[in-house]
Design a protein around this motif. Sequence first.
Motif, PDB file in Angstrom:
ATOM      1  N   VAL A  46      17.707   2.168  89.039  1.00 42.10           N
ATOM      2  CA  VAL A  46      18.789   3.000  89.584  1.00 42.10           C
ATOM      3  C   VAL A  46      18.734   4.423  89.018  1.00 42.10           C
ATOM      4  O   VAL A  46      18.827   5.400  89.765  1.00 42.10           O
ATOM      5  CB  VAL A  46      20.172   2.343  89.317  1.00 42.10           C
ATOM      6  N   THR A  47      18.563   4.550  87.694  1.00 44.68           N
ATOM      7  CA  THR A  47      18.546   5.908  87.110  1.00 44.68           C
ATOM      8  C   THR A  47      17.370   6.710  87.666  1.00 44.68           C
ATOM      9  O   THR A  47      17.521   7.889  87.984  1.00 44.68           O
ATOM     10  CB  THR A  47      18.514   5.836  85.574  1.00 44.68           C
ATOM     11  N   ASN A  48      16.212   6.064  87.814  1.00 40.99           N
ATOM     12  CA  ASN A  48      15.049   6.769  88.402  1.00 40.99           C
ATOM     13  C   ASN A  48      15.378   7.295  89.787  1.00 40.99           C
ATOM     14  O   ASN A  48      15.031   8.425  90.136  1.00 40.99           O
ATOM     15  CB  ASN A  48      13.844   5.820  88.529  1.00 40.99           C
ATOM     16  N   GLN A  49      16.043   6.454  90.572  1.00 38.83           N
ATOM     17  CA  GLN A  49      16.413   6.852  91.935  1.00 38.83           C
ATOM     18  C   GLN A  49      17.353   8.053  91.906  1.00 38.83           C
ATOM     19  O   GLN A  49      17.191   9.012  92.666  1.00 38.83           O
ATOM     20  CB  GLN A  49      17.090   5.654  92.618  1.00 38.83           C
ATOM     21  N   LEU A  50      18.318   8.039  90.983  1.00 36.63           N
ATOM     22  CA  LEU A  50      19.291   9.130  90.894  1.00 36.63           C
ATOM     23  C   LEU A  50      18.607  10.434  90.459  1.00 36.63           C
ATOM     24  O   LEU A  50      18.903  11.511  90.980  1.00 36.63           O
ATOM     25  CB  LEU A  50      20.415   8.754  89.905  1.00 36.63           C
ATOM     26  N   GLU A  65      25.432  19.195  86.694  1.00 36.40           N
ATOM     27  CA  GLU A  65      25.589  18.361  87.892  1.00 36.40           C
ATOM     28  C   GLU A  65      24.617  17.179  87.852  1.00 36.40           C
ATOM     29  O   GLU A  65      24.932  16.082  88.319  1.00 36.40           O
ATOM     30  CB  GLU A  65      25.395  19.195  89.168  1.00 36.40           C
ATOM     31  N   TYR A  66      23.438  17.419  87.276  1.00 35.33           N
ATOM     32  CA  TYR A  66      22.477  16.316  87.074  1.00 35.33           C
ATOM     33  C   TYR A  66      23.169  15.187  86.308  1.00 35.33           C
ATOM     34  O   TYR A  66      23.103  14.014  86.685  1.00 35.33           O
ATOM     35  CB  TYR A  66      21.269  16.852  86.303  1.00 35.33           C
ATOM     36  N   ASP A  67      23.888  15.538  85.245  1.00 34.82           N
ATOM     37  CA  ASP A  67      24.565  14.513  84.443  1.00 34.82           C
ATOM     38  C   ASP A  67      25.637  13.772  85.237  1.00 34.82           C
ATOM     39  O   ASP A  67      25.824  12.563  85.060  1.00 34.82           O
ATOM     40  CB  ASP A  67      25.179  15.146  83.190  1.00 34.82           C
ATOM     41  N   SER A  71      24.661   9.738  85.553  1.00 37.06           N
ATOM     42  CA  SER A  71      25.519   8.857  84.745  1.00 37.06           C
ATOM     43  C   SER A  71      26.191   7.772  85.578  1.00 37.06           C
ATOM     44  O   SER A  71      26.786   6.841  85.024  1.00 37.06           O
ATOM     45  CB  SER A  71      26.594   9.686  84.039  1.00 37.06           C
ATOM     46  N   THR A  72      26.095   7.866  86.911  1.00 34.78           N
ATOM     47  CA  THR A  72      26.871   6.928  87.739  1.00 34.78           C
ATOM     48  C   THR A  72      26.336   5.498  87.715  1.00 34.78           C
ATOM     49  O   THR A  72      27.086   4.550  87.936  1.00 34.78           O
ATOM     50  CB  THR A  72      26.920   7.383  89.212  1.00 34.78           C
ATOM     51  N   GLY A  73      25.043   5.332  87.441  1.00 32.22           N
ATOM     52  CA  GLY A  73      24.467   3.983  87.442  1.00 32.22           C
ATOM     53  C   GLY A  73      25.191   3.055  86.485  1.00 32.22           C
ATOM     54  O   GLY A  73      25.469   1.888  86.796  1.00 32.22           O
ATOM     55  N   THR A 146      28.339  14.206  80.107  1.00 28.80           N
ATOM     56  CA  THR A 146      26.996  14.481  79.573  1.00 28.80           C
ATOM     57  C   THR A 146      26.185  13.184  79.578  1.00 28.80           C
ATOM     58  O   THR A 146      26.756  12.095  79.628  1.00 28.80           O
ATOM     59  CB  THR A 146      27.063  14.986  78.117  1.00 28.80           C
ATOM     60  N   THR A 147      24.847  13.308  79.533  1.00 32.69           N
ATOM     61  CA  THR A 147      24.015  12.125  79.295  1.00 32.69           C
ATOM     62  C   THR A 147      23.107  12.379  78.100  1.00 32.69           C
ATOM     63  O   THR A 147      22.881  13.525  77.707  1.00 32.69           O
ATOM     64  CB  THR A 147      23.169  11.726  80.532  1.00 32.69           C
TER      65      THR A 147
END
Length: 405
Positions: A46-50, A65-67, A71-73, A146-147
Amino acid sequence: MARIVMKFGGTSVGDCDRIKNVARRVKAEVDRGNEVAVVVSAMSGVTNQLVDYCKQIAPLHDAREYDVVVSTGEQVTIGLLAMALQELGVPARSWTGWQIPIETDDAHGKARIEGIAVEGLERAMKDGQVAVVAGFQGIGPENRITTLGRGGSDTSAVALAAALKADRCDIYTDVDGVYTTDPRIVAKARKLDKITYEEMLELASLGAKVLQTRSVEMAMKYRVRVQVLSSFVDAPGTLVCDEDEIVEKELVSGIAYSRDEAKITLVKVDDRPGVAAAIFGPLTDANINVDMIVQNVSEDGTHTDLTFTVAKSDLDRAVKVLSEKTDLKYDRLVPDSTVVKISVIGMGMRSHAGVAQKMFKTLADKSINILLISTSEIKVSVLIADEYAELALRALHSAYGLDTK
Ligand code: ADP
Ligand code: ASP
Ligand code: MG
């Protein structure tokens, strides 16, 4: 009664059946009378896809915005796991990073945890509720999500264990412990019962992604008892601990590899004072880390070839920064991303000579050319062409007597 933090990685929560399996493992700890906080990653892939979505929309995107996106996964898995626990009759609730809050600095995409306010979590846990916490995320000083960098859920878990003064931090993953090298590449890799914080830190920072480097730094600093174990099989894992807890000490305890390397050679640079500063200064200003460096003085004594490595993801930027420096005189700039760094790690190196020599001899016997070398107290690293990575790993693993019998 013990207080335990359990962390489950992407493969361990890869589908709904696996999330139900995680819920059963958590229930087993609760049934033993323990207070439990669980940290979870996003479902695998999922994170790779995001990340890919962000790249498609804007290659040089706004890191804030990337974060928000990547972070939604984790938010999906905390909700699903809380539900799965409730289905088993275990009181549970989900917590995002900002709800706790897990406070970080503002380095979006690779933020550092600065503090965790655990009062709310502790109250819920004392009331018998399992806290299901989103890994990888926090909240920055500007009140924005943040991530913590890829693999960051390990760090969330260890930081939480430190803040909660937990008795244990169990990291459940898709292998049953820390091995002498990546078991997916070397079939004869051997599982370690124990490994020191120092060795684990080197292994992680030199490429073994089984634990994120910062999680090991944090475990070492706060003396968190970290155990790495499988979420699929019931077997004892690997304990990361102090050196004095390990009776049988090996000369070499592990071999790591990293494909995240790229090499740059500047051919025929003027050999005069200040040249190294003129090259590495602009790279530092551009936030590009340089790792290994070698300088060869040419025959005429007036020129030198300078070779160094940077992270593969920084290669294009590094080339751009150096090409734009008009006051730097050299013949050619040669970038190369087809390299891999192999590192041999062991506390025994502090007191025994010959470890590096064995590495060079083993590689020579396989006709593998060494491009760069660097050493520290407990590791030797070499850079080689990436096509030889697996051959080199297997040969070194045998040469240091690490193969399973
Ligand atoms: P998770 O999703 O659970 O965080 P990761 O994929 O981040 O799991 O880390 C586990 C992987 O680390 C293993 O599947 C394995 O291929 C890799 N790995 C690399 N080096 C080692 C090592 N020395 N010991 C164990 N696993 C290793
Ligand atoms: N989901 C994040 C990643 O894939 C964090 C983690 O899994 O630890 O990097
Ligand atoms: Mg991981």
